[in-house]
Write an enzyme that holds these catalytic residues in place. Structure first.
Site, PDB file in Angstrom:
ATOM      1  N   SER A  16       0.683  -1.386  -0.080  1.00 32.18           N
ATOM      2  CA  SER A  16      -0.008   0.009   0.012  1.00 32.18           C
ATOM      3  C   SER A  16       0.689   1.231  -0.023  1.00 32.18           C
ATOM      4  CB  SER A  16      -1.006   0.063   1.076  1.00 32.18           C
ATOM      5  OG  SER A  16      -1.989  -1.262   1.169  1.00 32.18           O
ATOM      6  N   LYS A  63      -9.592  -5.152  11.686  1.00 30.98           N
ATOM      7  CA  LYS A  63     -10.666  -4.618  10.788  1.00 30.98           C
ATOM      8  C   LYS A  63     -11.939  -4.531  11.639  1.00 30.98           C
ATOM      9  CE  LYS A  63      -8.771  -5.802   6.476  1.00 30.98           C
ATOM     10  NZ  LYS A  63      -8.747  -6.607   4.940  1.00 30.98           N
ATOM     11  N   ASP A  95     -13.255  -3.662   0.758  1.00 25.27           N
ATOM     12  CA  ASP A  95     -12.538  -5.253   0.418  1.00 25.27           C
ATOM     13  C   ASP A  95     -13.826  -5.679  -0.404  1.00 25.27           C
ATOM     14  OD1 ASP A  95      -9.927  -4.817   1.539  1.00 25.27           O
ATOM     15  OD2 ASP A  95     -10.719  -5.455   3.480  1.00 25.27           O
ATOM     16  N   GLY A 119     -11.796 -13.854   9.929  1.00 22.59           N
ATOM     17  CA  GLY A 119     -11.443 -12.383  10.422  1.00 22.59           C
ATOM     18  C   GLY A 119     -12.199 -11.447   9.466  1.00 22.59           C
ATOM     19  N   GLY A 120     -11.882 -10.119   9.756  1.00 28.46           N
ATOM     20  CA  GLY A 120     -12.235  -9.154   8.806  1.00 28.46           C
ATOM     21  C   GLY A 120     -12.518  -9.383   7.051  1.00 28.46           C
ATOM     22  N   TYR A 202      -1.369 -11.465  -1.458  1.00 24.60           N
ATOM     23  CA  TYR A 202      -0.746 -11.145  -2.728  1.00 24.60           C
ATOM     24  C   TYR A 202       0.914 -11.229  -2.705  1.00 24.60           C
ATOM     25  CZ  TYR A 202      -0.683  -6.511  -0.377  1.00 24.60           C
ATOM     26  OH  TYR A 202      -0.624  -5.443   0.538  1.00 24.60           O
TER      27      TYR A 202
END
Length: 259
Positions: A16, A63, A95, A119-120, A202
């Site tokens: 990011s 999250k 997302d 999870g989130g 990724y």
């Protein structure tokens, strides 16, 4: 200078800052996007960290934990109980849209998904599948969260017939850099050759999970397209539509070594 960033526990894997700082430089924007690692036992002080940020992203494992510290939530973030994008302390979830859009053009042979993790990120994936009217089977060790997923998304907690599964999604951090030897405990050889194996990770681009799937002749997708899609949506939320449009058209080139 305007400050943006990403908060998480371990951020060695994240692309990011590279993506956003490259765009800020290209478009001459006086802003910086920072990695902000917060140990779990210090998360109670997160208000002091986010106070000076115009906007930020949230990743594993925060999250869900970030929600009490925000002033408002978008309807989808509220429904799924997870936030990955914040602007002026308003929480959003990009997302699920990024994931859904990454499946455009993918021919799924069937209508059943197996989602690994609770999870989130898994919330976003299941929310997307629910919107797409795809039947969800959930694989998670957390019984309490599994029941939440059953109630929220209609997830089936029983193991599916492998031949009926059209897509498997790893929504856990297993296999993420630097712990690249990790992978979900699942025997991929049982599944049809038409099955798509999708890893939200990724970095590395080819996880151990995807490598095993490829060796078995299964179709594979990593999390890069989802990353670009949700980053585009983030930039629109932060009122930088031109940057988002550029990113969606061009991606990021060149990528750092290893990509």
């Amino acid at each position: 200078m305007i400050r943006y960033g990403i908060i998480g526990e371990h951020l060695g894997h994240t692309l990011s800052p590279f993506i956003y700082n490259s765009l800020f430089k290209k478009f001459g924007i006086d802003a910086v996007y920072e990695k902000i690692e917060i140990p779990k036992d210090e998360f109670v002080n997160v208000e002091n960290v986010i106070r000076d940020l115009q906007g930020f992203n949230v990743t594993v494992p925060y999250k869900e934990m970030i929600i009490p510290y925000l002033k408002s939530l978008s309807e989808d973030a509220k429904e799924m109980g997870a936030v990955n994008t914040v602007s002026n302390l308003a929480g959003f979830n990009t997302d699920w849209q990024g994931f859904k859009e990454s499946l455009n053009g993918i021919d799924l042979k069937g209508n059943t998904a197996l989602v690994i993790g609770s999870g989130g990120a898994s919330r976003a994936v299941c929310f997307a599948f629910k919107k797409m009217r795809i039947k969800i089977h959930l694989k998670s060790r957390n019984l309490q969260k599994s029941m939440e997923f059953k109630n929220l998304f209609g997830a089936d907690l029983e193991e599916p017939d492998p031949g009926s599964v059209s897509i498997i999604v790893n929504a856990t951090p297993l296999g993420m850099y630097p712990d690249i030897d990790g992978m979900p405990e699942i025997d991929l050889s049982k599944f049809s050759k038409d099955c798509v194996v999708y890893d939200l990770v990724y970095n590395p681009p080819l996880t151990r999970f995807l490598r095993v799937a490829k060796e078995l002749g299964l179709r594979t997708i990593n999390g890069y397209a989802m990353l670009i899609n949700q980053a585009t949506l983030n930039l629109r939320i932060w009122s930088m539509e031109d940057l988002g449009d550029y990113l969606l058209r061009n991606g990021i080139h060149p990528l750092p070594d290893g990509f």
